[in-house]
Write a protein that holds these residues in place. Sequence first.
Motif, mmCIF file in Angstrom:
data_model
loop_
_atom_site.group_PDB
_atom_site.id
_atom_site.type_symbol
_atom_site.label_atom_id
_atom_site.label_comp_id
_atom_site.label_asym_id
_atom_site.label_seq_id
_atom_site.Cartn_x
_atom_site.Cartn_y
_atom_site.Cartn_z
ATOM 1 N N ARG A 130 0.826 -1.204 0.000
ATOM 2 C CA ARG A 130 0.000 0.000 0.000
ATOM 3 C C ARG A 130 0.859 1.251 0.000
ATOM 4 O O ARG A 130 0.541 2.226 -0.683
ATOM 5 N N LEU A 139 -5.957 -3.451 -2.446
ATOM 6 C CA LEU A 139 -4.652 -2.795 -2.403
ATOM 7 C C LEU A 139 -4.684 -1.429 -3.075
ATOM 8 O O LEU A 139 -4.062 -0.472 -2.599
ATOM 9 N N LEU A 168 -6.398 0.841 -0.581
ATOM 10 C CA LEU A 168 -5.516 1.165 0.544
ATOM 11 C C LEU A 168 -4.353 2.052 0.113
ATOM 12 O O LEU A 168 -3.942 2.958 0.842
ATOM 13 N N GLY A 169 -3.804 1.788 -1.084
ATOM 14 C CA GLY A 169 -2.631 2.532 -1.527
ATOM 15 C C GLY A 169 -2.962 3.911 -2.045
ATOM 16 O O GLY A 169 -2.350 4.909 -1.622
#
Length: 296
Positions: free
Chosen positions: A45, A222, A225-226
């Motif tokens: 992330r 991901l 989140l990233g």
Amino acid sequence: MNTTRSKWIYHALAIITVAIWGTTFISTKLLINNGLTPSEIFFFRFLLAYICIWSISYKRLFADNVKDEFLLLLTGLSGGTLYFLTENTALSITLASNVSLIVCTAPILTTLLFHFFGQREAFSRRVFYGSLMALAGVGMVVFNGSFILKISPAGDVLSLIAALMWALYCLVLKRLDGRYPVAFITRKVFFYGILTILPVFLSNPLVWDSALMFRPVVWGNLLFLGFVASMLCFISWNVCVKELGAVQSANYIYIGPPVTLLASAIIINESITWIAIAGCLLILCGVYWAEKKTNP
């Protein structure tokens, strides 16, 4: 008058940021259930966030001096590696309710830390008692009517360390206030977060599993989140700390558990009790009471 009005923009931004962070627990839980470790989730992330932020922050590489570069290293270590590793590890050895409750002491710890280091943000009884009121509401929300407390010294200590790391992150962030662009500071947080997590992979090597990484549930969470929860939210949070102050911004962290509760009810059909609803109201009252001192 215009200044007062503009401040509400940052209050709204802080609420939105914490609300998004309140949903990340579900994303992290889904990724862990699919086979990723807490350290791998953090690495991917932050790596994704670091790559994305280069599109808006690429001219300056280093701070003006070694001291400031060290402070930037400290932001990546405290608000990145140590915070996420201690919190996620605590989740694996104790109840999520314990972790949520203890991590939500971050606003109180931020207030105490600023007072201890003599920062210009005043230590107010209104802020302190408002924080305690909100914290009591958090306790009602995270237990959601099931008052079972599992004592796990290791997990509870790790949760407390996570809260302390976030308070330290806010303190260091405020010391860099006004001297560097927010995007530059945020990019350095991601860089040093990635750098300081690497030693963990010496004992638990990072393994790329294409079949796993290309599952929609994995790359989708991901990306969330990233790009959203890390890049966009860290930028917005750093702006809020700059404009509102670390103590005032930190009080909005209490809004996270109600958002998590609501998201859990919608996404994974968890039940909500009247005690949790009462806790949400107590949180809102506590946050309002704490914020009222600067917003007559």
